[in-house]
Design an enzyme around this catalytic site. Structure first.
Site, PDB file in Angstrom:
ATOM      1  N   GLU A   1       3.567  -3.108   7.535  1.00  0.00           N
ATOM      2  CA  GLU A   1       3.974  -1.899   6.767  1.00  0.00           C
ATOM      3  C   GLU A   1       5.068  -0.881   7.691  1.00  0.00           C
ATOM      4  O   GLU A   1       5.111  -1.341   8.830  1.00  0.00           O
ATOM      5  CB  GLU A   1       2.845  -0.555   6.458  1.00  0.00           C
ATOM      6  CG  GLU A   1       2.064  -0.810   5.290  1.00  0.00           C
ATOM      7  CD  GLU A   1       2.773  -0.771   4.187  1.00  0.00           C
ATOM      8  OE1 GLU A   1       3.994   0.137   4.060  1.00  0.00           O
ATOM      9  OE2 GLU A   1       2.554  -0.861   3.029  1.00  0.00           O
TER      10      GLU A   1
ATOM     11  N   LEU B   1       0.906  -1.240   0.071  1.00  0.00           N
ATOM     12  CA  LEU B   1       0.087   0.032   0.040  1.00  0.00           C
ATOM     13  C   LEU B   1       1.053   1.359   0.031  1.00  0.00           C
ATOM     14  O   LEU B   1       0.564   2.258  -0.584  1.00  0.00           O
ATOM     15  CB  LEU B   1      -1.103   0.064   1.193  1.00  0.00           C
ATOM     16  CG  LEU B   1      -1.886  -1.191   1.146  1.00  0.00           C
ATOM     17  CD1 LEU B   1      -2.758  -1.347   2.508  1.00  0.00           C
ATOM     18  CD2 LEU B   1      -2.834  -0.945  -0.281  1.00  0.00           C
ATOM     19  N   HIS B   2       2.054   1.144   0.745  1.00  0.00           N
ATOM     20  CA  HIS B   2       2.796   2.428   0.698  1.00  0.00           C
ATOM     21  C   HIS B   2       3.375   2.998  -0.659  1.00  0.00           C
ATOM     22  O   HIS B   2       3.645   4.080  -0.976  1.00  0.00           O
ATOM     23  CB  HIS B   2       4.000   2.320   1.738  1.00  0.00           C
ATOM     24  CG  HIS B   2       5.099   1.148   1.284  1.00  0.00           C
ATOM     25  ND1 HIS B   2       5.572   0.187   2.073  1.00  0.00           N
ATOM     26  CD2 HIS B   2       5.706   0.961   0.019  1.00  0.00           C
ATOM     27  CE1 HIS B   2       6.296  -0.689   1.230  1.00  0.00           C
ATOM     28  NE2 HIS B   2       6.475  -0.227   0.200  1.00  0.00           N
ATOM     29  N   HIS B   3       3.065   2.274  -1.840  1.00  0.00           N
ATOM     30  CA  HIS B   3       3.204   2.696  -3.104  1.00  0.00           C
ATOM     31  C   HIS B   3       2.297   3.749  -3.599  1.00  0.00           C
ATOM     32  O   HIS B   3       2.622   4.263  -4.709  1.00  0.00           O
ATOM     33  CB  HIS B   3       3.642   1.561  -4.035  1.00  0.00           C
ATOM     34  CG  HIS B   3       4.748   0.684  -3.808  1.00  0.00           C
ATOM     35  ND1 HIS B   3       4.528  -0.860  -3.179  1.00  0.00           N
ATOM     36  CD2 HIS B   3       6.014   0.745  -3.868  1.00  0.00           C
ATOM     37  CE1 HIS B   3       5.754  -1.108  -2.757  1.00  0.00           C
ATOM     38  NE2 HIS B   3       6.776  -0.437  -3.407  1.00  0.00           N
TER      39      HIS B   3
END
Ligand SMILES: Nc1ncnc2c1ncn2[C@@H]1O[C@H](CSCC[C@H]([NH3+])C(=O)O)[C@@H](O)[C@H]1O
Length: 338
Positions: free
Chosen positions: A274, A245-247
């Site tokens: 994460e 998700l951090h992308h």
């Protein structure tokens, strides 16, 4: 008389501006196999130079520098590995991280940071349009090959958070499976669980190789393609979303989590791994610092706080979001129920 703690000092400036030299020294040691040349017995610079088949001067200066950095200790002219170097930098160690150098210092990645001012000024990456979020980006094959060993402690910590019903067959979907460490850790703990791994095609070849090596080839299948658009299937007991998700930006993460919600059976769980900074976004430093990696390598990625994950998950239909630090790693898991 010692200087007061807040006396102006240029030390931080020099340490930071020269930080690339630390990376270069560590990379040289890995490239030259210097840690293996010392092994478990203290060695002199001359002995190390012979074993590395290098002239003495460079090895002596490098070994002293690695001692200054804390990778070696030095007593009576003999260098030894620290306990951490023995665990993470000896090639025969199962937790060997030297391979990660290839990914972390790959030219594409370091180049992305060569003009951060332009990236910030333009509001987009100065090198490429999509950075590492481009479909089939080749860096991810390197990542899958290089980073698996580093993920073992995190994946085991994450697997320990899940209890799967062992009275029936269960299914786990691993989004961005890469090396496969996360999904494999869950399946090894749960003999009646089948693993579905999702990633780009070339990356999945590495996942499959590792699943075979872990002895779970008969409980393994693949979904090839873009996690945002490909059919995820349905009825999963758990969906793993580690370091994916951090992308992306908050809206895309929420949109994606809605897809995950739809793929889970009622009561199934999503487990996100994460870097989760505190609300102040500057502590703890290793987690908070990760947002700079996303600034340099993705168009819209970031390190999100737990409050942000709670909001995204609630909007996607999940309940009971909980945060679980995964010591000794710098990552955390966020678990929520569909
Ligand atoms: N849109 C996408 N669809 C499918 N996989 C993707 C997409 N974007 C990135 N990836 C994969 O996401 C992974 C990000 S790195 C994280 C890998 C692993 N889950 C871990 O925690 O270590 C890489 O394996 C990429 O190939």
């Amino acid at each position: 008389m010692s200087a007061p703690d807040n006396a102006p000092s240029p030390q931080l400036f020099f340490e930071t501006i020269n930080a690339f030299q630390k990376s270069a020294a560590l990379k040289a040691a890995v490239d030259l196999n210097l840690f293996a040349a010392i092994g478990d017995a203290p060695a002199t610079a001359t002995e190390i130079a012979e074993r590395c088949q290098c002239p003495l001067r460079g090895i002596r200066i490098l070994a002293d520098n690695l001692t200054i950095l804390g990778f070696l200790t030095k007593a009576d002219g003999h260098y030894s590995l620290t306990p951490s170097s023995a665990v993470f930098l000896l090639p025969q160690s199962p937790a060997y991280m030297g391979g990660a150098v290839k990914f972390l210092l790959a030219p594409g990645l370091t180049e992305a940071f060569s003009d951060l001012a332009s990236t910030i000024r333009l509001g987009r990456l100065h090198t490429t349009e999509h950075g590492t979020t481009a479909p089939d980006h080749p860096a991810w094959v390197e990542f899958a090959r290089a980073m698996g060993p580093m993920m073992v402690p995190t994946s085991q910590g994450a697997a320990a958070l899940l209890t799967l019903d062992d009275s029936r067959d269960t299914r786990v979907l691993d989004i961005s499976s890469s090396h496969g460490a996360y999904g494999i850790a869950v399946v090894l703990k749960n003999p009646r669980t089948h693993l579905v791994a999702l990633d780009w095609e070339a990356v999945l070849a590495v996942t499959e190789e590792n699943a075979r090596a872990a002895g779970i080839a008969n409980r393994f299948s693949k979904i090839v393609g873009d996690a945002f658009t490909v059919d995820l299937g349905s009825g999963y007991d758990v969906v793993l979303v580690p370091n994916f998700l951090h992308h992306f930006n908050l809206e895309d993460c929420t949109r994606f989590l809605k897809r995950v919600h739809a793929a889970l059976r009622p009561g199934g769980k999503v487990l996100i791994v994460e870097f989760v900074p505190n609300d102040d976004r500057v502590t703890p430093p290793p987690a908070a610092g990760f947002s700079l990696v996303m600034l340099g390598t993705t168009p819209e990625g970031d390190a999100y706080t737990f409050a942000e994950y709670e909001r995204m998950l609630a909007e996607a239909g999940f309940k009971e979001a909980t945060l679980h630090p995964l010591p000794p790693t710098m990552q955390s898991a966020v678990v929520a129920v569909a």
